[in-house]
Design a protein around this motif. Structure first.
Motif, PDB file in Angstrom:
ATOM      1  N   UNK A 115     108.455 -34.718  12.874  1.00 52.67           N
ATOM      2  CA  UNK A 115     108.393 -33.465  13.634  1.00 52.67           C
ATOM      3  C   UNK A 115     107.897 -32.352  12.725  1.00 52.67           C
ATOM      4  N   UNK A 116     106.809 -31.716  13.124  1.00 56.25           N
ATOM      5  CA  UNK A 116     106.258 -30.593  12.363  1.00 56.25           C
ATOM      6  C   UNK A 116     106.698 -29.251  12.922  1.00 56.25           C
ATOM      7  N   UNK A 117     106.904 -29.193  14.231  1.00 55.15           N
ATOM      8  CA  UNK A 117     107.304 -27.933  14.870  1.00 55.15           C
ATOM      9  C   UNK A 117     108.017 -28.249  16.179  1.00 55.15           C
ATOM     10  N   UNK A 118     109.079 -27.516  16.443  1.00 59.78           N
ATOM     11  CA  UNK A 118     109.740 -27.629  17.741  1.00 59.78           C
ATOM     12  C   UNK A 118     110.348 -26.272  18.083  1.00 59.78           C
ATOM     13  N   UNK A 119     110.102 -25.849  19.325  1.00 61.28           N
ATOM     14  CA  UNK A 119     110.636 -24.582  19.813  1.00 61.28           C
ATOM     15  C   UNK A 119     111.064 -24.792  21.256  1.00 61.28           C
ATOM     16  N   UNK A 120     111.308 -23.720  21.956  1.00 68.56           N
ATOM     17  CA  UNK A 120     111.680 -23.841  23.367  1.00 68.56           C
ATOM     18  C   UNK A 120     110.518 -24.319  24.223  1.00 68.56           C
ATOM     19  N   UNK A 121     109.282 -24.169  23.742  1.00 63.38           N
ATOM     20  CA  UNK A 121     108.111 -24.481  24.569  1.00 63.38           C
ATOM     21  C   UNK A 121     107.165 -25.506  23.950  1.00 63.38           C
ATOM     22  N   UNK A 122     107.160 -25.671  22.634  1.00 58.88           N
ATOM     23  CA  UNK A 122     106.187 -26.522  21.959  1.00 58.88           C
ATOM     24  C   UNK A 122     106.895 -27.534  21.063  1.00 58.88           C
ATOM     25  N   UNK A 123     106.366 -28.750  21.061  1.00 53.59           N
ATOM     26  CA  UNK A 123     106.905 -29.850  20.273  1.00 53.59           C
ATOM     27  C   UNK A 123     105.711 -30.560  19.637  1.00 53.59           C
ATOM     28  N   UNK A 124     105.525 -30.392  18.318  1.00 53.65           N
ATOM     29  CA  UNK A 124     104.394 -30.995  17.610  1.00 53.65           C
ATOM     30  C   UNK A 124     104.907 -32.034  16.624  1.00 53.65           C
TER      31      UNK A 124
END
Length: 264
Positions: A115-124
């Motif tokens: 997982x490089x990025x996770x927020x309320x809207x985006x999951x990379x």
């Protein structure tokens, strides 16, 4: 010996992951991932290139290590779909590992993501290892998901008439009606003069996962299934709007749209 090697590998992987997390604040923590991953996600990009609507994946993560994947794929030249295949998943540092089993509990597939990025809207994530066809393969694919906040599975139930299309589809703008039923089947009608006539298609089945719609049908007894997929942009005030990113045989891409009105 092989099992010991695997245990050693995952132990080293976990230690390296935790160590890297402490050194780089930009890497999501395991706790952050376990909290934010819960919900429904749509795959929108692979290696920075926008995903065709016919190649979507909808991943639904639940508490307790359960995940469900609705996936569109190419098999023998056709875009087909599989609805909510059940996976087990776990987080180890910023690694997410998901597994799917056959009925006899034999491992069918396994995916490992960083997982490089996770927020309320985006999951990379970076997919770095996969288990398919009985062996592990190292890959380096970057995947971007967007959270799906809407569930249209109930809103679509009922009878709809097509009123406008754009794109390269050839079945016309205002000569069809579709009735979606709560049991996952649908009925298709063609217009013959002033009358609506039941289509001769067989085994009409559809699924909705969040805001993604997939359908299949047989044009005749014994024929192979035909498939179609759309993104539902909106269902509001008796109007339903679809769109889809398609690709021609020469590789050029275009947007198709479809607008429907609800028949009371």
């Amino acid at each position: 010996m092989k099992d010991l090697f695997k245990l050693a590998f995952y132990g080293i992987l976990a230690i390296a992951t935790f160590s890297s997390c402490s050194q780089d604040d930009n890497i999501p923590s395991q706790k952050d991932i376990e909290t934010k991953i819960i919900g429904k996600w749509k795959r929108v990009k692979l290696d920075g290139v926008e995903n065709l609507t016919n190649m979507r994946q909808i991943a639904t993560f639940e508490n307790g290590g359960k995940m469900y994947s609705t996936t569109a794929m190419i098999v023998t030249g056709k875009y087909i779909w599989e609805y909510q295949a059940p996976f087990d998943y776990e987080c180890i540092g910023n690694i997410v590992r998901s597994r799917l089993y056959f009925d006899d509990e034999t491992l069918r597939s396994e995916m490992q993501y960083e997982v490089e990025e996770i927020s309320e809207t985006i999951f990379r994530v970076r997919m770095f290892r996969t288990f398919l066809d009985g062996e592990y393969k190292d890959i380096n694919t970057f995947v971007e998901y967007h959270r799906i906040a809407t569930d249209y599975s109930k809103d679509i139930i009922g009878l709809w008439e097509g009123v406008e299309m754009t794109g390269l589809e050839t079945y016309g703008d205002a000569n069809h009606r579709i009735e979606y039923k709560a049991d996952g089947t649908y009925t298709y009608y063609n217009k013959d003069g002033k009358n609506w006539v039941l289509s001769e298609d067989l085994d009409n089945v559809y699924c909705i996962d969040g805001d993604w719609l997939a359908a299949k049908w047989r044009p005749a007894i014994g024929a192979d299934f035909e498939y179609e997929m759309w993104d539902i942009d909106e269902i509001k005030d008796g109007t339903m709007k679809w769109s889809a990113l398609r690709e021609k045989e020469d590789g050029t891409r275009y947007i198709a749209t479809f607008t429907w009105k609800k028949i009371q």
